[in-house]
Scaffold this motif. Sequence first.
Motif, PDB file in Angstrom:
ATOM      1  N   ALA A  34      22.748 -31.032   2.956  1.00 47.86           N
ATOM      2  CA  ALA A  34      22.930 -29.587   2.842  1.00 47.86           C
ATOM      3  C   ALA A  34      21.732 -28.772   3.324  1.00 47.86           C
ATOM      4  O   ALA A  34      21.545 -27.627   2.952  1.00 47.86           O
ATOM      5  CB  ALA A  34      23.283 -29.206   1.393  1.00 47.86           C
ATOM      6  N   SER A  35      20.939 -29.381   4.193  1.00 45.21           N
ATOM      7  CA  SER A  35      19.796 -28.630   4.732  1.00 45.21           C
ATOM      8  C   SER A  35      20.253 -27.691   5.841  1.00 45.21           C
ATOM      9  O   SER A  35      19.507 -26.784   6.237  1.00 45.21           O
ATOM     10  CB  SER A  35      18.731 -29.588   5.262  1.00 45.21           C
ATOM     11  N   GLY A  36      21.431 -27.914   6.364  1.00 42.57           N
ATOM     12  CA  GLY A  36      21.932 -27.067   7.441  1.00 42.57           C
ATOM     13  C   GLY A  36      21.962 -27.788   8.781  1.00 42.57           C
ATOM     14  O   GLY A  36      22.226 -27.158   9.812  1.00 42.57           O
ATOM     15  N   LYS A  37      21.740 -29.096   8.784  1.00 42.98           N
ATOM     16  CA  LYS A  37      21.704 -29.864  10.050  1.00 42.98           C
ATOM     17  C   LYS A  37      22.980 -29.673  10.847  1.00 42.98           C
ATOM     18  O   LYS A  37      22.951 -29.404  12.040  1.00 42.98           O
ATOM     19  CB  LYS A  37      21.591 -31.387   9.789  1.00 42.98           C
ATOM     20  N   GLY A  38      24.114 -29.856  10.148  1.00 39.01           N
ATOM     21  CA  GLY A  38      25.406 -29.811  10.833  1.00 39.01           C
ATOM     22  C   GLY A  38      25.649 -28.441  11.455  1.00 39.01           C
ATOM     23  O   GLY A  38      26.028 -28.337  12.625  1.00 39.01           O
ATOM     24  N   SER A  39      25.406 -27.375  10.663  1.00 33.28           N
ATOM     25  CA  SER A  39      25.647 -26.012  11.165  1.00 33.28           C
ATOM     26  C   SER A  39      24.772 -25.742  12.379  1.00 33.28           C
ATOM     27  O   SER A  39      25.235 -25.204  13.397  1.00 33.28           O
ATOM     28  CB  SER A  39      25.304 -24.968  10.091  1.00 33.28           C
ATOM     29  N   ARG A  88      23.173 -23.446  -1.225  1.00 32.04           N
ATOM     30  CA  ARG A  88      24.010 -23.368  -0.018  1.00 32.04           C
ATOM     31  C   ARG A  88      25.300 -24.179  -0.220  1.00 32.04           C
ATOM     32  O   ARG A  88      26.389 -23.749   0.138  1.00 32.04           O
ATOM     33  CB  ARG A  88      23.261 -23.937   1.204  1.00 32.04           C
ATOM     34  N   ARG A  89      25.145 -25.368  -0.775  1.00 37.76           N
ATOM     35  CA  ARG A  89      26.316 -26.217  -0.993  1.00 37.76           C
ATOM     36  C   ARG A  89      27.287 -25.540  -1.965  1.00 37.76           C
ATOM     37  O   ARG A  89      28.508 -25.554  -1.785  1.00 37.76           O
ATOM     38  CB  ARG A  89      25.865 -27.588  -1.538  1.00 37.76           C
ATOM     39  N   LEU A 118      14.950 -19.225   6.446  1.00 39.50           N
ATOM     40  CA  LEU A 118      15.531 -18.879   7.759  1.00 39.50           C
ATOM     41  C   LEU A 118      17.044 -18.729   7.674  1.00 39.50           C
ATOM     42  O   LEU A 118      17.693 -19.392   6.865  1.00 39.50           O
ATOM     43  CB  LEU A 118      15.234 -19.973   8.796  1.00 39.50           C
TER      44      LEU A 118
HETATM   45  N1  ATP Z   1      19.474 -21.565   7.259  1.00 43.59           N
HETATM   46  C1  ATP Z   1      20.528 -21.418   6.445  1.00 43.59           C
HETATM   47  N2  ATP Z   1      20.578 -20.381   5.617  1.00 43.59           N
HETATM   48  C2  ATP Z   1      21.610 -20.249   4.787  1.00 43.59           C
HETATM   49  N3  ATP Z   1      22.653 -21.077   4.719  1.00 43.59           N
HETATM   50  C3  ATP Z   1      22.656 -22.120   5.516  1.00 43.59           C
HETATM   51  C4  ATP Z   1      21.592 -22.356   6.415  1.00 43.59           C
HETATM   52  N4  ATP Z   1      21.859 -23.490   7.092  1.00 43.59           N
HETATM   53  C5  ATP Z   1      23.051 -23.938   6.621  1.00 43.59           C
HETATM   54  N5  ATP Z   1      23.527 -23.122   5.694  1.00 43.59           N
HETATM   55  C6  ATP Z   1      24.764 -23.308   4.930  1.00 43.59           C
HETATM   56  O1  ATP Z   1      24.563 -24.416   4.081  1.00 43.59           O
HETATM   57  C7  ATP Z   1      25.747 -25.160   3.949  1.00 43.59           C
HETATM   58  C8  ATP Z   1      25.443 -26.588   4.274  1.00 43.59           C
HETATM   59  O2  ATP Z   1      25.114 -26.663   5.648  1.00 43.59           O
HETATM   60  P1  ATP Z   1      25.487 -27.905   6.535  1.00 43.59           P
HETATM   61  O3  ATP Z   1      26.820 -28.440   6.157  1.00 43.59           O
HETATM   62  O4  ATP Z   1      25.254 -27.514   7.934  1.00 43.59           O
HETATM   63  O5  ATP Z   1      24.365 -28.885   6.048  1.00 43.59           O
HETATM   64  P2  ATP Z   1      24.169 -30.419   6.388  1.00 43.59           P
HETATM   65  O6  ATP Z   1      22.717 -30.648   6.337  1.00 43.59           O
HETATM   66  O7  ATP Z   1      24.847 -30.756   7.638  1.00 43.59           O
HETATM   67  O8  ATP Z   1      24.890 -31.082   5.173  1.00 43.59           O
HETATM   68  P3  ATP Z   1      25.382 -32.592   4.981  1.00 43.59           P
HETATM   69  O9  ATP Z   1      24.167 -33.412   4.925  1.00 43.59           O
HETATM   70  O10 ATP Z   1      26.075 -32.581   3.705  1.00 43.59           O
HETATM   71  O11 ATP Z   1      26.265 -32.896   6.130  1.00 43.59           O
HETATM   72  C9  ATP Z   1      26.764 -24.530   4.879  1.00 43.59           C
HETATM   73  O12 ATP Z   1      27.629 -23.698   4.135  1.00 43.59           O
HETATM   74  C10 ATP Z   1      25.927 -23.671   5.802  1.00 43.59           C
HETATM   75  O13 ATP Z   1      26.610 -22.538   6.271  1.00 43.59           O
END
Ligand code: ATP
Length: 643
Positions: free
Chosen positions: A437-442, A575-576, A625
């Motif tokens: 849930a750090s935002g890698k995927g997004s 975020r999660r 960010l």
């Molecule tokens: N910089 C940011 N600021 C605020 N919200 C964010 C940010 N980056 C991602 N998010 C939000 O956090 C949530 C988790 O992001 P994301 O699924 O991209 O994370 P992930 O690291 O890919 O997670 P996982 O490891 O579970 O696959 C999403 O709802 C996304 O919109």
Amino acid sequence: MEFLDLPQLLSAAGTVRLPGSKSISNRVLLLAALADGETEVRDLLASDDTERMLDALQALGIGVTHLGGENWKIVGCGGAFPVKQAELFLGNAGTAFRPLTAALALAGGDYVLKGVARMHERPIGDLVDGLRQLGADVSYLGNEGYPPLHLKPATIRPDGVVSVRGDVSSQFLTGLLMALPLTGQTVAVDVVGELISKPYIEITLATMARFGVVVERDGWQRFTVRAGSRYVSPGTVYVEGDASSASYFLALGAIGGGPVRVEGVGRDSIQGDVKFAEALAQMGAIIETGPNWMTACAPQGGLIAVDLDCNHIPDAAMTLATAALFAKGTTTLRNIASWRVKETDRIAAMATELRKIGAVVEEGADFIKITPSTARPAAIDTYDDHRMAMCFSLAAFATPLRINDPKCVAKTFPDYFERFATVTRAAPVIAIDGPSASGKGSVAARVAAALGFAYLDSGALYRLTALAAQRAGIAWDDEAGVAAIAAGLDVVFTGEDIRLAGVLVGDAIRTEDISAGASKVAALPAVREALLFRQRVFNTLPGLVGDGRDMGSVIFPRAVLKVFLTATAEARAERRYKQLIEKGFSANLPDLLADLQQRDARDSQRSVAPLRQEADARLLETTQLTIEQAVKQVLDWYSEASS
Ligand SMILES: Nc1ncnc2c1ncn2[C@@H]1O[C@H](COP(=O)(O)OP(=O)(O)OP(=O)(O)O)[C@@H](O)[C@H]1O
Ligand SMILES: Nc1ccn([C@@H]2O[C@H](COP(=O)(O)O)[C@@H](O)[C@H]2O)c(=O)n1
């Protein structure tokens, strides 16, 4: 089995200094051993085949000294090997086995010559028949007509003319010719049948001449060695670069843009395989040659198919078979029956492996026809044949692929893949790793969209494995069971859709239960191994953004840009939480935080591919960010890294 995964290639350019020619190296070693005087051999090929010859010569009592680098000193025995009884192991080195058989059969000793299993399937009967005509006592220790052999002392009675077949392997004639000066008599060799691979006989004659024995010839039909011929050391001999090895790099230039320049062999070469450059030019490649160098570039409109008699370039012609994957039309390589008795049955092997990557192939007793089609990733078997491994490296311009047992190249070119890497550029990868849930995927998905690259959500593969295992009733700690599930995952990604065995599972793999299961199965080494190639095949043109935990450390260690993207555990949990609520799921923030911390701990403490920031990864802390700011930062870093 060891393997090497190659990404899809983007381009090729650069310069390669070639290793010494195998054919010349082993001929020079034997003649230096048979000669009067000491020979300094420079630029000798360092490979399995030359090692077999050096070992054999030492076992026969020849003085062999390594002078450092690729340089050796050989103290000749003047035609009489000091050791009269020996058992020699010659691996799969045809260029050692055949000439040593001939020389030792006439040398008056008791010798056993053996090789690897494949060597014992390669015919030698025609050479033995020729030697028996001279009175040599040669017997088969296994199957009639094949190694291993027992050579015993015999009275050699050259009676003027020996006949030898020339249409199976030119090495029989080479072996006989190089040994004939040991008889001390005038002997003529008549070639029965159409002589194949004539350029290799040219190498034999040129090398014998270098050591003072001039063979008289009547076209390709009769060769005569006069009484009193003796090998005399020329002092120092320089071995040319290997023309067959040059073929791979010239083909890389012809397919991948170029220019690729090879040094050590050129238009003054005595090796027939330099004619490969002409064959490549017929396919449209732009070739330039100098006395000891050649360059190749790709033609404007791409390569075109050819229909070629390849009898004069049997080894290098294999390179045309994989170059054909990039030519418009059907390429036909004819008159290549000798491929069937080489390190493996090369016609059958080439056809099988080309079909694996999607080519349409027709094979006959002495030809192969190749029509390219849409390429697909595959694991290529190499049949303990160095040329299979090197030829298929070219196919990486069509698709990512796996080369099984890549170290078989040691037969002639031990550092082939290192040199290959210096002149090729792969489709670029941006690796984004970080905790849950750090935002890698997004961020990764947006960066991929901005660059027009493919996107790999590697976590989804672990989630799919956990889900598939659960559905199959296999426990998440059953390593072999889960690895088998991972290896056989029937998954299709189409845009946002993910289907497992045809069923949409996009939401099913995102539950907290499966998240925990994914991080459990991801800790099992066999599962990670099973998913390795499945991830690497995403490394296609024009480029890839991959997110996960080990993108930069294990899956794509050569990524152009590695990012470690993170945020505090509290920010991530929040975020999660928002993400789940927006999707209409119920959620509890403290529970989410605890789950997330547990997953972080499991991911970073496991023994294989643990989650951590690698030394060459850039840290992107996103707690403060927005997604857009994070994306911009990654794009800026990428443009810096790729310029
Ligand atoms: N910089 C940011 N600021 C605020 N919200 C964010 C940010 N980056 C991602 N998010 C939000 O956090 C949530 C988790 O992001 P994301 O699924 O991209 O994370 P992930 O690291 O890919 O997670 P996982 O490891 O579970 O696959 C999403 O709802 C996304 O919109
Ligand atoms: N390269 C990767 C990617 C993921 N994992 C494991 O899978 C779990 C789910 O991943 P998400 O990115 O979708 O959260 C994750 O907790 C890891 O255990 C991995 O090991 N390597």
